[in-house]
Design a protein around this motif. Structure first.
Motif, mmCIF file in Angstrom:
data_model
loop_
_atom_site.group_PDB
_atom_site.id
_atom_site.type_symbol
_atom_site.label_atom_id
_atom_site.label_comp_id
_atom_site.label_asym_id
_atom_site.label_seq_id
_atom_site.Cartn_x
_atom_site.Cartn_y
_atom_site.Cartn_z
ATOM 1 N N LEU A 1 -69.645 -34.888 6.826
ATOM 2 C CA LEU A 1 -68.419 -34.187 7.215
ATOM 3 C C LEU A 1 -68.302 -34.089 8.734
ATOM 4 O O LEU A 1 -67.191 -34.194 9.286
ATOM 5 C CB LEU A 1 -68.392 -32.800 6.576
ATOM 6 N N ARG A 2 -69.403 -33.928 9.432
ATOM 7 C CA ARG A 2 -69.358 -33.921 10.896
ATOM 8 C C ARG A 2 -68.939 -35.292 11.425
ATOM 9 O O ARG A 2 -68.195 -35.389 12.407
ATOM 10 C CB ARG A 2 -70.725 -33.516 11.456
ATOM 11 N N TYR A 3 -69.421 -36.335 10.787
ATOM 12 C CA TYR A 3 -69.036 -37.693 11.171
ATOM 13 C C TYR A 3 -67.541 -37.903 10.965
ATOM 14 O O TYR A 3 -66.851 -38.474 11.838
ATOM 15 C CB TYR A 3 -69.838 -38.704 10.361
ATOM 16 N N LEU A 4 -67.014 -37.449 9.831
ATOM 17 C CA LEU A 4 -65.579 -37.603 9.566
ATOM 18 C C LEU A 4 -64.757 -36.841 10.593
ATOM 19 O O LEU A 4 -63.687 -37.310 11.020
ATOM 20 C CB LEU A 4 -65.257 -37.105 8.146
ATOM 21 N N ALA A 5 -65.235 -35.668 11.002
ATOM 22 C CA ALA A 5 -64.521 -34.898 12.021
ATOM 23 C C ALA A 5 -64.484 -35.658 13.343
ATOM 24 O O ALA A 5 -63.449 -35.688 14.038
ATOM 25 C CB ALA A 5 -65.178 -33.529 12.200
ATOM 26 N N ARG A 6 -65.596 -36.313 13.709
ATOM 27 C CA ARG A 6 -65.615 -37.094 14.951
ATOM 28 C C ARG A 6 -64.707 -38.316 14.858
ATOM 29 O O ARG A 6 -64.279 -38.861 15.886
ATOM 30 C CB ARG A 6 -67.048 -37.526 15.279
ATOM 31 N N ARG A 7 -64.429 -38.740 13.627
ATOM 32 C CA ARG A 7 -63.502 -39.861 13.432
ATOM 33 C C ARG A 7 -62.039 -39.392 13.448
ATOM 34 O O ARG A 7 -61.132 -40.186 13.241
ATOM 35 C CB ARG A 7 -63.812 -40.567 12.109
ATOM 36 N N GLY A 8 -61.818 -38.095 13.674
ATOM 37 C CA GLY A 8 -60.461 -37.590 13.818
ATOM 38 C C GLY A 8 -59.872 -36.970 12.570
ATOM 39 O O GLY A 8 -58.683 -36.602 12.567
ATOM 40 N N LEU A 9 -60.646 -36.833 11.534
ATOM 41 C CA LEU A 9 -60.140 -36.239 10.291
ATOM 42 C C LEU A 9 -60.256 -34.713 10.360
ATOM 43 O O LEU A 9 -61.147 -34.163 11.016
ATOM 44 C CB LEU A 9 -60.903 -36.792 9.092
ATOM 45 N N ALA A 10 -59.359 -34.038 9.664
ATOM 46 C CA ALA A 10 -59.195 -32.583 9.801
ATOM 47 C C ALA A 10 -60.169 -31.806 8.916
ATOM 48 O O ALA A 10 -59.765 -31.038 8.031
ATOM 49 C CB ALA A 10 -57.756 -32.194 9.494
ATOM 50 N N PRO B 1 -62.240 -28.750 8.133
ATOM 51 C CA PRO B 1 -62.085 -27.364 8.595
ATOM 52 C C PRO B 1 -63.245 -26.919 9.481
ATOM 53 O O PRO B 1 -64.404 -27.238 9.215
ATOM 54 C CB PRO B 1 -62.039 -26.559 7.303
ATOM 55 N N ALA B 2 -62.916 -26.172 10.528
ATOM 56 C CA ALA B 2 -63.938 -25.676 11.457
ATOM 57 C C ALA B 2 -64.952 -24.799 10.738
ATOM 58 O O ALA B 2 -66.140 -24.807 11.076
ATOM 59 C CB ALA B 2 -63.271 -24.903 12.584
ATOM 60 N N ALA B 3 -64.488 -24.040 9.746
ATOM 61 C CA ALA B 3 -65.406 -23.158 9.019
ATOM 62 C C ALA B 3 -66.488 -23.955 8.288
ATOM 63 O O ALA B 3 -67.621 -23.485 8.131
ATOM 64 C CB ALA B 3 -64.626 -22.308 8.016
ATOM 65 N N VAL B 4 -66.150 -25.150 7.859
ATOM 66 C CA VAL B 4 -67.126 -26.013 7.194
ATOM 67 C C VAL B 4 -68.098 -26.589 8.224
ATOM 68 O O VAL B 4 -69.313 -26.634 7.999
ATOM 69 C CB VAL B 4 -66.413 -27.146 6.429
ATOM 70 N N LEU B 5 -67.572 -27.011 9.351
ATOM 71 C CA LEU B 5 -68.419 -27.609 10.380
ATOM 72 C C LEU B 5 -69.383 -26.592 10.992
ATOM 73 O O LEU B 5 -70.485 -26.951 11.412
ATOM 74 C CB LEU B 5 -67.547 -28.211 11.477
ATOM 75 N N ASP B 6 -68.962 -25.336 11.044
ATOM 76 C CA ASP B 6 -69.762 -24.300 11.685
ATOM 77 C C ASP B 6 -70.566 -23.455 10.710
ATOM 78 O O ASP B 6 -71.200 -22.479 11.106
ATOM 79 C CB ASP B 6 -68.843 -23.371 12.500
ATOM 80 N N ARG B 7 -70.563 -23.818 9.454
ATOM 81 C CA ARG B 7 -71.226 -22.985 8.452
ATOM 82 C C ARG B 7 -72.738 -22.982 8.647
ATOM 83 O O ARG B 7 -73.313 -23.873 9.300
ATOM 84 C CB ARG B 7 -70.887 -23.488 7.040
ATOM 85 N N ASP B 8 -73.393 -21.984 8.069
ATOM 86 C CA ASP B 8 -74.855 -21.891 8.125
ATOM 87 C C ASP B 8 -75.439 -22.957 7.199
ATOM 88 O O ASP B 8 -75.261 -22.888 5.982
ATOM 89 C CB ASP B 8 -75.290 -20.494 7.676
ATOM 90 N N ARG C 1 -58.800 -32.310 0.873
ATOM 91 C CA ARG C 1 -57.645 -33.009 1.454
ATOM 92 C C ARG C 1 -58.092 -34.160 2.353
ATOM 93 O O ARG C 1 -57.411 -35.197 2.429
ATOM 94 C CB ARG C 1 -56.777 -32.008 2.229
ATOM 95 N N VAL C 2 -59.219 -34.009 3.032
ATOM 96 C CA VAL C 2 -59.741 -35.102 3.861
ATOM 97 C C VAL C 2 -60.068 -36.314 3.006
ATOM 98 O O VAL C 2 -59.680 -37.450 3.329
ATOM 99 C CB VAL C 2 -60.989 -34.627 4.637
ATOM 100 N N TRP C 3 -60.760 -36.098 1.900
ATOM 101 C CA TRP C 3 -61.100 -37.221 1.021
ATOM 102 C C TRP C 3 -59.847 -37.793 0.354
ATOM 103 O O TRP C 3 -59.759 -39.012 0.129
ATOM 104 C CB TRP C 3 -62.121 -36.793 -0.030
ATOM 105 N N GLU C 4 -58.868 -36.947 0.065
ATOM 106 C CA GLU C 4 -57.605 -37.445 -0.488
ATOM 107 C C GLU C 4 -56.933 -38.381 0.514
ATOM 108 O O GLU C 4 -56.420 -39.455 0.140
ATOM 109 C CB GLU C 4 -56.681 -36.263 -0.801
ATOM 110 N N GLU C 5 -56.934 -37.993 1.778
ATOM 111 C CA GLU C 5 -56.352 -38.842 2.816
ATOM 112 C C GLU C 5 -57.091 -40.170 2.917
ATOM 113 O O GLU C 5 -56.471 -41.244 3.028
ATOM 114 C CB GLU C 5 -56.396 -38.112 4.155
#
Length: 323
Positions: free
Chosen positions: A215-224, A226-233, A246-250
């Motif tokens: 998911l961090r990789y997908l975020a660096r690729r410009g996909l949305a 959620p910040a809460a997922v990226l910053d979770r414990d 929704r990211v995987w749907e896209e």
């Protein structure tokens, strides 16, 4: 008393009508019997490759142990079995369980490789590791075959030898589950008496899972993502998120040959094989012991049913309903 026949390769040379002893080469390199010529005295060959090149026989004489033994440590592996009952089926159970532990080890290695490559934005290395792990998961799942049809009587013949031992106590399997996002600090408790193992598990608990790295990789690729997922414990169990769905749907709504679709499919293959592993475990246990309490005090089949119902990489599955 009749004599035993002498093997062909040890038989003395016999004369043929043409005067050349069998097993010896006649002029021109042929034998009257049509057999392949034997090697001259002192050579180690006797075989020829296509085109007439002579093949060397394998090297058999070593100063110490064989290079194979030095590399594989086969004598260590094949002397780790110490059955505690007289039932022959226990040896099968013990070896099969040890084989599973080896597969856990290599799969954990592959997923660590994939996670590290994702941190470096190296998708080809990630894909190669995930694809290897799928083959390894298939082999792991096939390990259930020797145990899949145990009757209660057959299992009971050596079950007492397990004492309070149970598969959920496997440290390497726990590391595998942590990499899938199935985090639980309570699963470190059984390993408090083994400091090295406990430290390794504690590290695995607090590190991002393989899916976190995806998911961090997908975020660096410009996909949305959620910040809460990226910053979770990362020490907490991963919970499905509508934004990740929704990211995987896209991704899946895009070109079918897109590299992110291929990443999703590689992860889906892993998820499916993990699900099959859990279900095969459930079925084998149900056949062997029914609904009785499991070894180690677990709920047995009831606990495995709960595990089998969990989906790995959940949004990869739910997003398909919206594509």
């Amino acid at each position: 008393m009749s004599q035993q026949p002498v093997p062909d390769h040890a038989a003395p040379a016999q004369a043929t009508p043409g005067g050349t002893p069998r097993g010896r080469t006649a002029p021109g390199g042929t034998t009257p019997s049509g057999a392949a010529p034997t090697a001259p005295s002192g050579t180690t060959s006797g075989r020829t490759a296509p085109g007439g090149a002579e093949l060397e026989a394998p090297h058999l004489d070593f100063d110490g142990t064989t290079p194979y033994e030095d590399y594989v440590q086969a004598s260590v592996l094949t002397h780790l079995q110490r059955p505690l009952s007289d039932d022959p089926g226990e040896m099968v159970f013990l070896v099969t369980t040890q084989v599973m532990e080896l597969w856990f080890t290599v799969i954990v290695h592959e997923w660590h490789t994939a996670a590290q490559a994702l941190r470096e934005d190296d998708l080809p290395t990630t894909m190669a590791a995930l694809q290897r792990s799928a083959y390894e998961l298939e082999s792991l799942n096939a390990s259930w075959k020797p145990l899949a049809h145990l009757t209660p009587g057959q299992f009971n013949a050596y079950r007492s030898a397990l004492g309070e031992g149970s598969g959920f106590q496997s440290a390497m399997y726990r590391r595998l589950e942590f990499l899938l996002g199935e985090k639980s600090a309570s699963m470190l408790v059984p390993h408090r008496g083994a400091p090295r193992v406990h430290a390794e598990l504690e590290k695995a608990l607090t590190e991002p899972s393989l899916y976190d790295e995806v998911l961090r990789y997908l975020a660096r690729r410009g996909l949305a993502v959620p910040a809460a997922v990226l910053d979770r414990d990362p020490a907490l169990r991963y919970e499905p998120d509508p934004g990740v769905e929704r990211v995987w749907e896209e991704i899946y709504s895009g070109p079918r040959e897109d590299e992110l679709v291929r990443l999703g499919e590689a992860l889906t293959e892993v998820a499916e094989l993990v699900w099959r592993w859990r279900n095969d475990h459930l079925v084998a246990t149900r056949r062997a012991m029914g609904a009785k309490t499991g070894t180690g005090g677990s709920a047995g089949v009831a606990w495995l049913e709960k595990r089998a119902g969990k989906t790995v990489f959940p949004e990869l599955w739910t997003a398909r309903s919206h594509v």
